[in-house]
Design a protein around this motif. Sequence first.
Motif, PDB file in Angstrom:
ATOM      1  N   HIS A   1       4.393  -0.126  29.292  1.00 42.53           N
ATOM      2  CA  HIS A   1       4.714   0.365  30.624  1.00 42.53           C
ATOM      3  C   HIS A   1       6.144   0.888  30.645  1.00 42.53           C
ATOM      4  N   LEU A   2       6.353   1.987  31.368  1.00 47.78           N
ATOM      5  CA  LEU A   2       7.696   2.498  31.542  1.00 47.78           C
ATOM      6  C   LEU A   2       8.400   1.705  32.632  1.00 47.78           C
ATOM      7  N   GLY A   3       9.734   1.816  32.662  1.00 51.98           N
ATOM      8  CA  GLY A   3      10.486   1.148  33.705  1.00 51.98           C
ATOM      9  C   GLY A   3      10.042   1.629  35.070  1.00 51.98           C
ATOM     10  N   SER A   4       9.992   0.716  36.026  1.00 48.25           N
ATOM     11  CA  SER A   4       9.456   1.042  37.346  1.00 48.25           C
ATOM     12  C   SER A   4      10.279   2.116  38.058  1.00 48.25           C
ATOM     13  N   ASN A   5      11.577   2.223  37.738  1.00 49.80           N
ATOM     14  CA  ASN A   5      12.428   3.183  38.420  1.00 49.80           C
ATOM     15  C   ASN A   5      12.597   4.490  37.656  1.00 49.80           C
ATOM     16  N   LEU A   6      12.154   4.536  36.400  1.00 48.69           N
ATOM     17  CA  LEU A   6      12.416   5.711  35.576  1.00 48.69           C
ATOM     18  C   LEU A   6      11.781   6.970  36.152  1.00 48.69           C
TER      19      LEU A   6
ATOM     20  N   PRO B   1      20.643  16.317  34.564  1.00 50.95           N
ATOM     21  CA  PRO B   1      19.803  15.913  33.435  1.00 50.95           C
ATOM     22  C   PRO B   1      19.763  14.393  33.290  1.00 50.95           C
ATOM     23  N   VAL B   2      18.612  13.882  32.879  1.00 51.28           N
ATOM     24  CA  VAL B   2      18.424  12.447  32.683  1.00 51.28           C
ATOM     25  C   VAL B   2      18.165  12.189  31.198  1.00 51.28           C
ATOM     26  N   PHE B   3      19.024  11.384  30.588  1.00 49.01           N
ATOM     27  CA  PHE B   3      18.892  11.022  29.174  1.00 49.01           C
ATOM     28  C   PHE B   3      18.246   9.645  29.118  1.00 49.01           C
ATOM     29  N   VAL B   4      17.017   9.593  28.590  1.00 48.34           N
ATOM     30  CA  VAL B   4      16.262   8.341  28.533  1.00 48.34           C
ATOM     31  C   VAL B   4      16.452   7.715  27.159  1.00 48.34           C
ATOM     32  N   ALA B   5      17.157   6.596  27.109  1.00 47.54           N
ATOM     33  CA  ALA B   5      17.493   5.957  25.835  1.00 47.54           C
ATOM     34  C   ALA B   5      16.306   5.190  25.275  1.00 47.54           C
ATOM     35  N   ALA B   6      16.107   5.281  23.967  1.00 48.49           N
ATOM     36  CA  ALA B   6      15.107   4.476  23.290  1.00 48.49           C
ATOM     37  C   ALA B   6      15.638   3.059  23.109  1.00 48.49           C
TER      38      ALA B   6
ATOM     39  N   SER C   1       4.080  14.915  19.924  1.00 45.90           N
ATOM     40  CA  SER C   1       4.256  13.609  19.288  1.00 45.90           C
ATOM     41  C   SER C   1       4.202  13.730  17.767  1.00 45.90           C
ATOM     42  N   ARG C   2       3.256  14.536  17.277  1.00 41.76           N
ATOM     43  CA  ARG C   2       3.124  14.715  15.825  1.00 41.76           C
ATOM     44  C   ARG C   2       4.366  15.409  15.250  1.00 41.76           C
ATOM     45  N   ALA C   3       4.885  16.396  15.980  1.00 41.43           N
ATOM     46  CA  ALA C   3       6.072  17.109  15.518  1.00 41.43           C
ATOM     47  C   ALA C   3       7.289  16.186  15.477  1.00 41.43           C
ATOM     48  N   VAL C   4       7.423  15.345  16.492  1.00 47.76           N
ATOM     49  CA  VAL C   4       8.541  14.397  16.531  1.00 47.76           C
ATOM     50  C   VAL C   4       8.503  13.471  15.319  1.00 47.76           C
ATOM     51  N   GLU C   5       7.326  12.969  15.010  1.00 52.54           N
ATOM     52  CA  GLU C   5       7.195  12.026  13.905  1.00 52.54           C
ATOM     53  C   GLU C   5       7.315  12.705  12.543  1.00 52.54           C
ATOM     54  N   ASN C   6       6.627  13.813  12.361  1.00 52.79           N
ATOM     55  CA  ASN C   6       6.582  14.456  11.044  1.00 52.79           C
ATOM     56  C   ASN C   6       7.872  15.191  10.686  1.00 52.79           C
ATOM     57  N   ASP C   7       8.589  15.694  11.694  1.00 55.93           N
ATOM     58  CA  ASP C   7       9.779  16.499  11.436  1.00 55.93           C
ATOM     59  C   ASP C   7      11.075  15.708  11.526  1.00 55.93           C
ATOM     60  N   GLY C   8      10.983  14.392  11.704  1.00 59.91           N
ATOM     61  CA  GLY C   8      12.186  13.562  11.754  1.00 59.91           C
ATOM     62  C   GLY C   8      13.106  13.888  12.908  1.00 59.91           C
ATOM     63  N   ILE C   9      12.521  14.126  14.094  1.00 61.81           N
ATOM     64  CA  ILE C   9      13.306  14.495  15.278  1.00 61.81           C
ATOM     65  C   ILE C   9      14.009  13.258  15.849  1.00 61.81           C
TER      66      ILE C   9
ATOM     67  N   THR D   1       5.000  14.409  30.545  1.00 60.51           N
ATOM     68  CA  THR D   1       6.328  13.800  30.547  1.00 60.51           C
ATOM     69  C   THR D   1       6.244  12.300  30.307  1.00 60.51           C
ATOM     70  N   SER D   2       5.432  11.602  31.092  1.00 62.75           N
ATOM     71  CA  SER D   2       5.303  10.153  30.939  1.00 62.75           C
ATOM     72  C   SER D   2       4.771   9.785  29.568  1.00 62.75           C
ATOM     73  N   GLU D   3       3.796  10.542  29.090  1.00 63.39           N
ATOM     74  CA  GLU D   3       3.204  10.235  27.787  1.00 63.39           C
ATOM     75  C   GLU D   3       4.222  10.406  26.662  1.00 63.39           C
ATOM     76  N   MET D   4       5.061  11.415  26.738  1.00 62.76           N
ATOM     77  CA  MET D   4       6.078  11.623  25.709  1.00 62.76           C
ATOM     78  C   MET D   4       7.120  10.504  25.721  1.00 62.76           C
ATOM     79  N   ILE D   5       7.554  10.119  26.906  1.00 63.99           N
ATOM     80  CA  ILE D   5       8.524   9.029  26.997  1.00 63.99           C
ATOM     81  C   ILE D   5       7.917   7.740  26.470  1.00 63.99           C
ATOM     82  N   ARG D   6       6.647   7.517  26.803  1.00 67.09           N
ATOM     83  CA  ARG D   6       5.975   6.284  26.416  1.00 67.09           C
ATOM     84  C   ARG D   6       5.738   6.214  24.908  1.00 67.09           C
ATOM     85  N   SER D   7       5.317   7.306  24.303  1.00 64.82           N
ATOM     86  CA  SER D   7       4.857   7.262  22.913  1.00 64.82           C
ATOM     87  C   SER D   7       5.951   7.534  21.887  1.00 64.82           C
TER      88      SER D   7
END
Length: 286
Positions: free
Chosen positions: A140-145, A155-160, A241-249, A271-277
């Motif tokens: 689950h994402l943060g309730s306020n995000l 701009p909003v920078f969402v930290a991992a 998601s595949r590009a992020v993982e395979n390309d070392g983003i 948007t939510s799916e990218m932040i989540r995954s």
Amino acid sequence: MTKLIALVDGSVYSRSVCENAAWIAARAGDAARVELLHVLGRRQAEGGAANLSGNIALGARTTLLNELAELDVRTAKLAQARGRAILDDAAKVLDEAGVTDVGTRLRAGDLVETLAEMEADADLVVIGKRGEAADFARLHLGSNLERIARVAKKPVFVAARAFRPIERMLIAFDGGTSALKAVDHIARSRILSGLDCRLLMVGQDTPEARRSLDGAAAILKGGGYEVTAEIRPGQPDTVISRAVENDGIDLLVMGAYGHSRIRSLIIGSTTSEMIRSCKIPVMLFR
């Protein structure tokens, strides 16, 4: 001066928020100020215990209500003390990272309303992907995000969860207003200058899509970036998601919530799916 607002709470993400804010401040290239913000909910600030007296006899009920009132006061004081401790810990992380201009603010009320008051003179908001109440098992994402990302004008920078220096960024480009805003901002900003920059559009490789992508690439090249741009077929969340993982983003940049809340409930939100995954920071633009 570059001003960042870093939202901190008692979650494991708060340290990453501070470390990312320090990294951004160091790259700003001028005097950068970080405002640390912790917001107490109204119930926390006021105590907020319910009336549990029920049908107890009058004398006993009066005593109980007095005890509950005292408990409310103690609870509110503890919440404030805890908030100050969270801010002190966050300020220490920034100090150790070499950030000298740091402010701390403890506020009571609604987080989104408080942020709306403070962001007018800020350049960027930094927040953790999840808060204290998030369900990690269910991702689950943060309730306020989402609330913040939908209304923030900056701009909003969402930290991992864990910080790592950023070397490669991927801009998920769809030709929309938010994506164009992201491209223009990055081209003008010093914070991300010098990074390996990649543009990715998901969909059919039509002449119109190619013109839009080439135009975005030209803006970034005008800002001094060496850009790789491509169009890939498929579903946006899967392909990105595949590009992020395979390309070392190390950083994903994208527009935030291009559809209404109701439509997102029906068809989901990229948007939510990218932040989540994605296990990397995500920088959102509206």
